[in-house]
Design a protein around this motif. Sequence first.
Motif, PDB file in Angstrom:
ATOM      1  N   CYS A  84      -3.731   4.682   1.450  1.00  0.00           N
ATOM      2  CA  CYS A  84      -4.971   3.981   2.286  1.00  0.00           C
ATOM      3  C   CYS A  84      -4.816   4.495   3.188  1.00  0.00           C
ATOM      4  O   CYS A  84      -6.141   4.799   3.847  1.00  0.00           O
ATOM      5  N   GLY A  85      -4.197   4.963   3.867  1.00  0.00           N
ATOM      6  CA  GLY A  85      -3.730   5.379   5.455  1.00  0.00           C
ATOM      7  C   GLY A  85      -4.187   6.976   5.419  1.00  0.00           C
ATOM      8  O   GLY A  85      -4.913   7.492   7.037  1.00  0.00           O
ATOM      9  N   ASP A 140       4.609  -0.826   3.422  1.00  0.00           N
ATOM     10  CA  ASP A 140       3.775   0.884   2.880  1.00  0.00           C
ATOM     11  C   ASP A 140       5.371   0.817   1.802  1.00  0.00           C
ATOM     12  O   ASP A 140       6.633   0.511   2.346  1.00  0.00           O
ATOM     13  N   THR A 194       0.502  -0.903   0.284  1.00  0.00           N
ATOM     14  CA  THR A 194      -0.168  -0.028   0.046  1.00  0.00           C
ATOM     15  C   THR A 194       0.810   1.168  -0.133  1.00  0.00           C
ATOM     16  O   THR A 194       1.797   0.787   0.490  1.00  0.00           O
ATOM     17  N   CYS A 235      -0.056   4.182   6.869  1.00  0.00           N
ATOM     18  CA  CYS A 235      -1.103   2.985   5.820  1.00  0.00           C
ATOM     19  C   CYS A 235      -1.525   1.987   7.078  1.00  0.00           C
ATOM     20  O   CYS A 235      -2.465   1.667   7.089  1.00  0.00           O
TER      21      CYS A 235
END
Length: 526
Positions: free
Chosen positions: A167-168, A191, A164, A198
């Motif tokens: 997305c956080g 990450d 990711t 995230c």
Amino acid sequence: MADGYARYTSKPQCVIVHVDVGTQGLGAAVHNASCGRAPVLIFAGLSPYTCEGEYRGSRTEYIHWIQDVPDQKQIVSQYCRYAGELKAGRNIKQMVGRALQFATSAPAGPVYLIGPREVMEEDIEPYELDQAHWGAVGPAALPEVAVQEIAEALVGAKEPLLITGYCGRNHNAVAELVKLAETVKGLRVLDTGGSDMCFPADHPASLGLRYGIHERIPTADLIIVADCDVPWVPTLCKPSPGTRIFHLDSDPLKQQMPVFYIPAEARYRCDTCTAFAQLYTYITRTPSLSQTLSNSNYNDRWSTLQKEHAQRLHSIRELAQPNTKDDNTFNTSYLISRLRHHVPADTIFVVEAVTLTTFVADQLQPTIPGTWINCGGGGLGWSGGASLGIKLAAPKRFVCQIVGDGTFLFSVPGSVYWISQRYNLPVLTIVLNNQGWNAPRRSLLLVHPNGEGSKASNEDLNISFAPSPDYAGIAKCAAGGRLWAGVACTMEELEQRLDDAVKSVQDGTGAVLDAHLDGGRSVFVG
């Protein structure tokens, strides 16, 4: 500032600039807002389109001819989610509402509106719009067939990996991803340093932050790419043939990148927080999958993750050990570990450390959503204004900017620290002073590791900053003397300066600490 405030709150902010030249002055800031998905409305005037007083607002100054350009929107439109022109006063609210819908709908980002003076001077009858009718597009979910396919593949994988990057931004997504990782034991999370924290660094499933390369990418048999712009750099690292890849993203096609592709067997435009929750719910409510996860093999996988995570954290701690040499200097890892010790646990870190970012991330180990905010783009100088915007949005929180020395110069410190003092926005700035731009050298070595440039010094390549500018002094001058400024070259100096700087910020006065890494002591004093 608007970018930082918008990122932290997800509330759109407005920036007003002057016609074409003000728009050009935004420069890299628009790129950063676009790549970092910051909802910002930019408004710029246009030179009046009448010359002889035909309308109120007609041209009255020499500059109105000079600043009249063929298509002002073209300057920034490729970075914007929407670009429009106000052509009449009677629908201005509708135009602003539409622009804000684009700015706040996923993928969020900057929008640009322009309007000539004649329109701004138009008399109109007051009117109102129901703001409830002008909201963002709601989050999209995965289709049911996708939930089933991905969930079954995830549970059945031997080495699943989720990569990711941002997305956080939705803080709720962090908790949903943790639930998923604790349900499917053995799932690892990487990450890629997009723009937000995230996944908590203290979780056994965390692989930390790395840019485009990690040893777990080629060994994974299933990869979920979730809200990520660059999951891997194929010339450095890529999945093995046969790896199943699913791409979940608010913008899976990366519509503003002319070249982008990953070998995913399926890709879905969706809200990843919603998708994580869907996968968790399906897995826990499907008896066959729940039974599979109860197998002792999954407990063994969890034990393996815990052991690997503990070893990784031990290695990180080793990098931050005190220097035993007589010169008593310190490196980035030691600096950041001591910084983390001195600042409050819920500090918001605004990071623009460039080549030192992974060292910073390893030592900070963020665990609270919203406490690590990275630029996400490539326009250096973002963190100065962004840190002030975040402090404005969270006035009771301790905000710490961590910035490279070259990037500090790009941030226009003359403006940053005047504004900080003028509007009472005290933040702590840590300047990572390695006396030069290391990013160009790294780029050179990735292409020509044994070329002539690899043998040249920083001075030869004109990327050295020696003798170093007085970064803290520059900031203090800009603040009219109302700023704590310090320099640290040794571990003893660092400990005392950090303590003083943190206390200064907590007492309401901003602070800049110029941290000389690895013994750099050459300072310009002329």
